[in-house]
Design a protein around this motif. Structure first.
Motif, mmCIF file in Angstrom:
data_model
loop_
_atom_site.group_PDB
_atom_site.id
_atom_site.type_symbol
_atom_site.label_atom_id
_atom_site.label_comp_id
_atom_site.label_asym_id
_atom_site.label_seq_id
_atom_site.Cartn_x
_atom_site.Cartn_y
_atom_site.Cartn_z
ATOM 1 N N LEU A 64 2.000 3.392 -25.142
ATOM 2 C CA LEU A 64 1.025 2.400 -24.704
ATOM 3 C C LEU A 64 -0.199 2.405 -25.618
ATOM 4 C CD1 LEU A 64 1.173 2.746 -20.813
ATOM 5 C CD2 LEU A 64 2.378 1.185 -22.310
ATOM 6 N N VAL A 65 -0.705 3.604 -25.929
ATOM 7 C CA VAL A 65 -1.908 3.666 -26.770
ATOM 8 C C VAL A 65 -1.611 3.143 -28.166
ATOM 9 C CG1 VAL A 65 -3.593 5.221 -27.781
ATOM 10 C CG2 VAL A 65 -2.908 5.524 -25.424
ATOM 11 N N SER A 66 -0.454 3.557 -28.756
ATOM 12 C CA SER A 66 -0.127 3.054 -30.095
ATOM 13 C C SER A 66 0.037 1.546 -30.070
ATOM 14 C CB SER A 66 1.177 3.664 -30.618
ATOM 15 O OG SER A 66 1.267 4.993 -30.281
ATOM 16 N N GLY A 67 0.711 1.020 -29.052
ATOM 17 C CA GLY A 67 0.917 -0.425 -28.969
ATOM 18 C C GLY A 67 -0.405 -1.163 -28.944
ATOM 19 N N LEU A 68 -1.309 -0.685 -28.125
ATOM 20 C CA LEU A 68 -2.613 -1.332 -28.005
ATOM 21 C C LEU A 68 -3.330 -1.354 -29.347
ATOM 22 C CD1 LEU A 68 -4.420 -2.512 -25.755
ATOM 23 C CD2 LEU A 68 -5.526 -0.294 -25.645
ATOM 24 N N PHE A 69 -3.323 -0.199 -30.029
ATOM 25 C CA PHE A 69 -4.083 -0.136 -31.282
ATOM 26 C C PHE A 69 -3.386 -0.899 -32.396
ATOM 27 C CE2 PHE A 69 -6.440 3.083 -29.092
ATOM 28 C CZ PHE A 69 -7.724 2.888 -29.596
ATOM 29 N N VAL A 70 -2.055 -0.851 -32.437
ATOM 30 C CA VAL A 70 -1.344 -1.646 -33.452
ATOM 31 C C VAL A 70 -1.660 -3.122 -33.263
ATOM 32 C CG1 VAL A 70 0.936 -2.438 -34.152
ATOM 33 C CG2 VAL A 70 0.504 -0.018 -33.941
ATOM 34 N N GLY A 71 -1.653 -3.587 -32.012
ATOM 35 C CA GLY A 71 -1.972 -4.991 -31.745
ATOM 36 C C GLY A 71 -3.389 -5.333 -32.162
ATOM 37 N N MET A 72 -4.339 -4.444 -31.865
ATOM 38 C CA MET A 72 -5.734 -4.741 -32.189
ATOM 39 C C MET A 72 -5.949 -4.789 -33.699
ATOM 40 S SD MET A 72 -8.026 -3.030 -29.203
ATOM 41 C CE MET A 72 -7.882 -1.343 -29.679
ATOM 42 N N GLY A 104 7.532 -3.870 -32.548
ATOM 43 C CA GLY A 104 7.810 -3.295 -31.235
ATOM 44 C C GLY A 104 8.999 -2.356 -31.286
ATOM 45 N N PRO A 105 10.204 -2.879 -31.619
ATOM 46 C CA PRO A 105 11.361 -1.986 -31.660
ATOM 47 C C PRO A 105 11.227 -0.859 -32.686
ATOM 48 C CG PRO A 105 12.068 -4.268 -31.644
ATOM 49 C CD PRO A 105 10.584 -4.286 -31.797
ATOM 50 N N VAL A 106 10.735 -1.165 -33.896
ATOM 51 C CA VAL A 106 10.756 -0.148 -34.959
ATOM 52 C C VAL A 106 9.732 0.950 -34.694
ATOM 53 C CG1 VAL A 106 10.317 0.263 -37.390
ATOM 54 C CG2 VAL A 106 11.688 -1.679 -36.700
ATOM 55 N N VAL A 107 8.468 0.575 -34.449
ATOM 56 C CA VAL A 107 7.446 1.612 -34.262
ATOM 57 C C VAL A 107 7.705 2.374 -32.972
ATOM 58 C CG1 VAL A 107 4.987 2.054 -34.080
ATOM 59 C CG2 VAL A 107 5.801 0.301 -35.617
ATOM 60 N N ALA A 108 8.083 1.663 -31.914
ATOM 61 C CA ALA A 108 8.410 2.381 -30.683
ATOM 62 C C ALA A 108 9.588 3.324 -30.921
ATOM 63 C CB ALA A 108 8.729 1.385 -29.561
ATOM 64 N N LEU A 161 12.846 -0.255 -22.740
ATOM 65 C CA LEU A 161 11.676 -0.437 -21.878
ATOM 66 C C LEU A 161 10.403 -0.049 -22.629
ATOM 67 C CD1 LEU A 161 13.149 1.019 -18.574
ATOM 68 C CD2 LEU A 161 12.980 -1.351 -19.257
ATOM 69 N N LEU A 162 10.479 1.059 -23.378
ATOM 70 C CA LEU A 162 9.316 1.486 -24.151
ATOM 71 C C LEU A 162 8.964 0.449 -25.223
ATOM 72 C CD1 LEU A 162 10.080 5.282 -24.586
ATOM 73 C CD2 LEU A 162 8.323 4.266 -23.178
ATOM 74 N N ALA A 163 9.992 -0.104 -25.880
ATOM 75 C CA ALA A 163 9.719 -1.100 -26.929
ATOM 76 C C ALA A 163 9.063 -2.334 -26.327
ATOM 77 C CB ALA A 163 11.006 -1.470 -27.649
ATOM 78 N N SER A 167 5.355 -3.841 -27.240
ATOM 79 C CA SER A 167 5.056 -5.214 -27.656
ATOM 80 C C SER A 167 4.034 -5.847 -26.725
ATOM 81 C CB SER A 167 6.324 -6.063 -27.665
ATOM 82 O OG SER A 167 7.276 -5.506 -28.519
ATOM 83 N N MET A 168 4.200 -5.609 -25.410
ATOM 84 C CA MET A 168 3.284 -6.231 -24.451
ATOM 85 C C MET A 168 1.871 -5.724 -24.671
ATOM 86 S SD MET A 168 3.399 -6.296 -20.326
ATOM 87 C CE MET A 168 2.665 -4.714 -20.048
#
Lengths: 267, 176
Positions: A64-72, A104-108, A161-163, A167-168
């Motif tokens: 979740l934290v990585s997703g948030l920061f990658v998106g930002m 999403g898929p690759v980094v997750a 689910l993690l991927a 992404s979300m």
């Protein structure tokens, strides 16, 4: 060169070849055996639930934290480039497509390999080192069904689910930076995203990718653990191999899948 | 950890994951408004499709009504044959004009449909007779330059050059 030196060299080459062929054959037989035992893991649901907890729930924070920061970061960098062409409103498209299709898929998957895959390998390797696996066999419990298959299934269930969560959160992070911080119009952010992202082409293909990565990482993790040399050093080598092999196979598989999935859209 | 806590956490995780997939499908992929009925096909021939891509939108009055499904070259007439899939529920008259447009200077290329006054409607597989090709910017500029050179010679006159022929609707070319 003396003849025995030639013989020695040839012998080394032969041994190395036979060794890798044997390892490959063992890996193939092991994969088939794991697949055969997968229904058993579904019957022993409590074991599988435990593994979903360990590989899925405990990976949530990092994902979740990585997703948030990658998106930002994606939003900041994307805005910087897009604003040169006056295409600020396409920020949502850029972020959503990169996250859903690739990041999403690759980094997750990479995070999952290092967070959960290494733990699975270390656990199974240590079980082998402390002869717990042999003890199970003595008690007529198949370690493939009791130990390996639940971890394999748990990884396959957790990964997509993690991927999706990655992404979300990434899109949410981009929304925070793009709309709340920079001030792009929220309507055009979502509207352009929705008109550009296709359910079948982008989202379903992204989910397929994450399932494939989940299978690859879980299989490599359980194989390396089961195949580890039963020493402290062997377990550490196996854990390293899991992370390296799964990361490389995620990247290679991603390229192959992308070629097949999105080839038609290039021309 | 006891079984109830474990179940709870796994349940939370799986629910969150499914919610994320739903979010991606509905909010990002806009699955709700995308109709799944296949709609019907229309075919149009263009002299030049410019940068038109597969899955480019087909718009009427700015509203997306379909997508480009296939682009081929007719080997006899050397025209681009574009197959469009139009959502069910939208009908267009027989004398509809299909034109290839660009949203903004650098934006996406799409097909615009301008419905005419005919009372008969286009059906599945019909050919749109009146089409307007993409405006190729390079051709437009070179034509403009040649016209300026031909008219004024010096180029000092501020009169606008006549609109190049390529930009006018080629509606006279009837369907075959």
């Amino acid at each position: 060169m003396r003849p025995d030196a030639v013989t020695w060299t040839l012998r080394r080459v032969g041994r190395a070849t036979l060794g890798s062929v044997e390892r490959l054959g063992f890996a193939a037989r092991f994969s088939v055996a794991v697949l055969v035992h997968t229904p058993a893991a579904l019957r022993r649901l409590s074991l599988t639930l435990r593994e979903i907890y360990f590989s899925g729930v405990l990976s949530l924070v990092i994902i979740l934290v990585s997703g948030l920061f990658v998106g930002m970061v994606l939003a900041l960098q994307g805005y910087d480039v897009l604003t040169r062409y006056g295409a600020n409103e396409s920020l949502g498209v850029l972020v959503a497509l990169s996250l859903v299709r690739e990041l999403g898929p690759v980094v997750a998957g990479l995070l999952f390999a290092s967070r959960a895959g290494s733990a699975i390998t270390a656990e199974i390797g240590l079980m082998k080192t402390t002869e717990q696996l042999s003890a199970m066999e003595m008690m007529a419990v198949d370690p493939l069904a009791r130990v390996v298959a639940p971890r394999f299934v748990g990884g396959i269930v957790s990964m997509p689910l993690l991927a999706a969560l990655f992404s979300m959160l990434g899109i949410f992070g981009a929304y925070l930076v793009g709309v709340k911080l920079i001030g792009i119009d929220a309507g055009s952010f979502w509207g352009n995203m929705q008109s550009a992202v296709d359910f079948r082409y982008d989202i379903v293909n992204g989910i397929i990718k994450s399932v494939v990565f989940g299978v690859a990482v879980s299989l490599i993790a359980v194989f390396e653990g089961y195949n580890a040399r039963p020493t402290a050093e062997g377990v550490s080598t196996a854990t390293t191999r899991t992370v390296v092999a799964s990361s490389l196979s995620i990247l290679a598989l991603d390229f192959v899948l992308t070629v097949f999935m999105f080839r038609g859209m290039v021309g | 950890m006891n079984r109830a806590t474990l179940d709870l956490w796994v349940g939370v995780f799986v629910t969150l994951g499914i919610a994320a997939i739903l979010f991606l499908s509905l909010k990002v992929g806009n699955l709700l408004t995308v109709s799944h009925d296949p709609g019907y096909r229309l075919v149009a021939e263009f002299d030049n499709i410019g940068g038109l891509k597969l899955r480019a939108p087909v718009k009427a009055a700015g509203v997306v009504v379909g997508r480009v499904e296939a682009v081929q070259l007719d080997p006899k007439t050397y025209q681009a044959v574009v197959t469009m899939r139009i959502d069910r529920g939208y009908e267009f008259s027989k004398d509809t004009i299909a034109s290839i447009l660009t949203s903004g200077l650098l934006g996406e290329v799409y097909i615009g449909l301008d419905s005419g006054g005919d009372t008969k409607m286009l059906a599945n597989g019909d050919r749109i007779a009146k089409t307007q090709s993409a405006i190729v910017l390079e051709k437009l500029i070179s034509q403009f330059m040649f016209d300026r050179a031909a008219n004024g010679g010096g180029g000092g006159a501020a009169t606008a050059a006549p609109l190049p022929a390529g930009a006018a609707p080629s509606g006279a070319r009837g369907g075959k």
